[in-house]
Design a protein around this motif. Sequence first.
Motif, PDB file in Angstrom:
ATOM      1  N   ILE A 179      -1.860  28.894 -23.643  1.00 16.99           N
ATOM      2  CA  ILE A 179      -0.902  29.395 -22.649  1.00 16.99           C
ATOM      3  C   ILE A 179       0.452  28.725 -22.825  1.00 16.99           C
ATOM      4  N   ASP A 180       0.472  27.416 -23.075  1.00 13.65           N
ATOM      5  CA  ASP A 180       1.746  26.737 -23.349  1.00 13.65           C
ATOM      6  C   ASP A 180       2.471  27.396 -24.521  1.00 13.65           C
ATOM      7  N   SER A 181       1.746  27.658 -25.572  1.00 14.00           N
ATOM      8  CA  SER A 181       2.331  28.275 -26.756  1.00 14.00           C
ATOM      9  C   SER A 181       2.842  29.680 -26.452  1.00 14.00           C
ATOM     10  N   ILE A 182       2.066  30.461 -25.715  1.00  7.79           N
ATOM     11  CA  ILE A 182       2.468  31.821 -25.346  1.00  7.79           C
ATOM     12  C   ILE A 182       3.737  31.785 -24.496  1.00  7.79           C
ATOM     13  N   CYS A 183       3.771  30.893 -23.528  1.00  7.57           N
ATOM     14  CA  CYS A 183       4.945  30.801 -22.652  1.00  7.57           C
ATOM     15  C   CYS A 183       6.180  30.366 -23.427  1.00  7.57           C
ATOM     16  N   ASP A 184       6.025  29.362 -24.276  1.00 12.63           N
ATOM     17  CA  ASP A 184       7.164  28.851 -25.049  1.00 12.63           C
ATOM     18  C   ASP A 184       7.719  29.864 -26.035  1.00 12.63           C
ATOM     19  N   THR A 185       6.859  30.700 -26.609  1.00 12.87           N
ATOM     20  CA  THR A 185       7.320  31.606 -27.654  1.00 12.87           C
ATOM     21  C   THR A 185       7.594  33.020 -27.177  1.00 12.87           C
ATOM     22  N   LEU A 186       7.049  33.428 -26.014  1.00 15.12           N
ATOM     23  CA  LEU A 186       7.181  34.826 -25.622  1.00 15.12           C
ATOM     24  C   LEU A 186       7.586  35.042 -24.162  1.00 15.12           C
ATOM     25  N   LEU A 187       6.914  34.414 -23.226  1.00 15.44           N
ATOM     26  CA  LEU A 187       7.092  34.769 -21.818  1.00 15.44           C
ATOM     27  C   LEU A 187       8.304  34.127 -21.148  1.00 15.44           C
ATOM     28  N   ALA A 188       8.730  32.966 -21.621  1.00 19.51           N
ATOM     29  CA  ALA A 188       9.844  32.265 -20.988  1.00 19.51           C
ATOM     30  C   ALA A 188      10.892  31.896 -22.026  1.00 19.51           C
ATOM     31  N   ASN A 189      12.144  31.981 -21.625  1.00 23.92           N
ATOM     32  CA  ASN A 189      13.240  31.511 -22.457  1.00 23.92           C
ATOM     33  C   ASN A 189      13.447  30.034 -22.114  1.00 23.92           C
ATOM     34  N   PRO A 190      13.055  29.110 -22.984  1.00 23.23           N
ATOM     35  CA  PRO A 190      13.094  27.686 -22.631  1.00 23.23           C
ATOM     36  C   PRO A 190      14.503  27.162 -22.345  1.00 23.23           C
ATOM     37  N   ASN A 191      15.538  27.877 -22.759  1.00 21.04           N
ATOM     38  CA  ASN A 191      16.902  27.450 -22.456  1.00 21.04           C
ATOM     39  C   ASN A 191      17.286  27.742 -21.014  1.00 21.04           C
ATOM     40  N   MET A 192      16.700  28.788 -20.429  1.00 21.81           N
ATOM     41  CA  MET A 192      17.108  29.226 -19.095  1.00 21.81           C
ATOM     42  C   MET A 192      15.994  29.200 -18.057  1.00 21.81           C
ATOM     43  N   GLU A 193      14.754  29.235 -18.525  1.00 22.79           N
ATOM     44  CA  GLU A 193      13.642  29.405 -17.597  1.00 22.79           C
ATOM     45  C   GLU A 193      12.640  28.265 -17.703  1.00 22.79           C
ATOM     46  N   THR A 194      11.897  28.122 -16.642  1.00 21.76           N
ATOM     47  CA  THR A 194      10.802  27.171 -16.606  1.00 21.76           C
ATOM     48  C   THR A 194       9.547  27.946 -16.204  1.00 21.76           C
ATOM     49  N   TYR A 195       8.399  27.395 -16.496  1.00 20.15           N
ATOM     50  CA  TYR A 195       7.161  28.081 -16.124  1.00 20.15           C
ATOM     51  C   TYR A 195       6.146  27.076 -15.617  1.00 20.15           C
ATOM     52  N   ARG A 196       5.222  27.616 -14.854  1.00 18.33           N
ATOM     53  CA  ARG A 196       4.065  26.852 -14.389  1.00 18.33           C
ATOM     54  C   ARG A 196       2.889  27.803 -14.403  1.00 18.33           C
ATOM     55  N   TYR A 197       1.708  27.247 -14.527  1.00 18.21           N
ATOM     56  CA  TYR A 197       0.529  28.110 -14.587  1.00 18.21           C
ATOM     57  C   TYR A 197      -0.674  27.380 -14.042  1.00 18.21           C
ATOM     58  N   ASP A 198      -1.665  28.194 -13.714  1.00 15.24           N
ATOM     59  CA  ASP A 198      -2.962  27.691 -13.284  1.00 15.24           C
ATOM     60  C   ASP A 198      -4.008  28.410 -14.135  1.00 15.24           C
ATOM     61  N   VAL A 199      -4.896  27.665 -14.748  1.00 15.12           N
ATOM     62  CA  VAL A 199      -5.942  28.243 -15.587  1.00 15.12           C
ATOM     63  C   VAL A 199      -7.270  28.035 -14.884  1.00 15.12           C
ATOM     64  N   LYS A 200      -8.003  29.147 -14.718  1.00 18.07           N
ATOM     65  CA  LYS A 200      -9.308  29.098 -14.065  1.00 18.07           C
ATOM     66  C   LYS A 200     -10.355  29.690 -14.999  1.00 18.07           C
ATOM     67  N   GLU A 201     -11.521  29.081 -14.989  1.00 19.86           N
ATOM     68  CA  GLU A 201     -12.624  29.627 -15.775  1.00 19.86           C
ATOM     69  C   GLU A 201     -13.246  30.767 -14.984  1.00 19.86           C
ATOM     70  N   LEU A 202     -13.453  31.894 -15.675  1.00 16.51           N
ATOM     71  CA  LEU A 202     -14.077  33.050 -15.027  1.00 16.51           C
ATOM     72  C   LEU A 202     -15.589  32.953 -15.167  1.00 16.51           C
ATOM     73  N   ALA A 203     -16.272  33.484 -14.189  1.00 15.16           N
ATOM     74  CA  ALA A 203     -17.740  33.520 -14.241  1.00 15.16           C
ATOM     75  C   ALA A 203     -18.182  34.384 -15.397  1.00 15.16           C
ATOM     76  N   ASN A 204     -19.307  34.055 -15.974  1.00 16.15           N
ATOM     77  CA  ASN A 204     -19.839  34.864 -17.081  1.00 16.15           C
ATOM     78  C   ASN A 204     -20.053  36.293 -16.606  1.00 16.15           C
ATOM     79  N   GLN A 205     -19.625  37.218 -17.452  1.00 15.51           N
ATOM     80  CA  GLN A 205     -19.712  38.631 -17.052  1.00 15.51           C
ATOM     81  C   GLN A 205     -20.696  39.356 -17.916  1.00 15.51           C
TER      82      GLN A 205
END
Length: 85
Positions: free
Chosen positions: A59-85
């Motif tokens: 997720i850090d890599s995805i945010c740094d390279t695609l979802l956020a512009n590190p010059n102008m934006e900041t991001y935060r996230y929460d990662v949760k494990e999903l129950a087995n489906q």
Amino acid sequence: MFLAQIHVTYKPSILDPQGVAIKNAMHRLSFNEVDAVTQGKYFEVTLNAESKDAAEQQIDSICDTLLANPNMETYRYDVKELANQ
């Protein structure tokens, strides 16, 4: 399987014109108690990873390279494990 909930917003030093416009609209509608509005983006990403740490690294890599512009934006996230489906 993990679910990452990601919030991307402008850094405090960057003008947020959409946030200012929303705040002004709130004031015109008599919501005068509102001091500031920050507008942002929200993403949910489901991914396969071996562990929560591995998912967070991806997720850090995805945010740094695609979802956020590190010059102008900041991001935060929460990662949760999903129950087995």
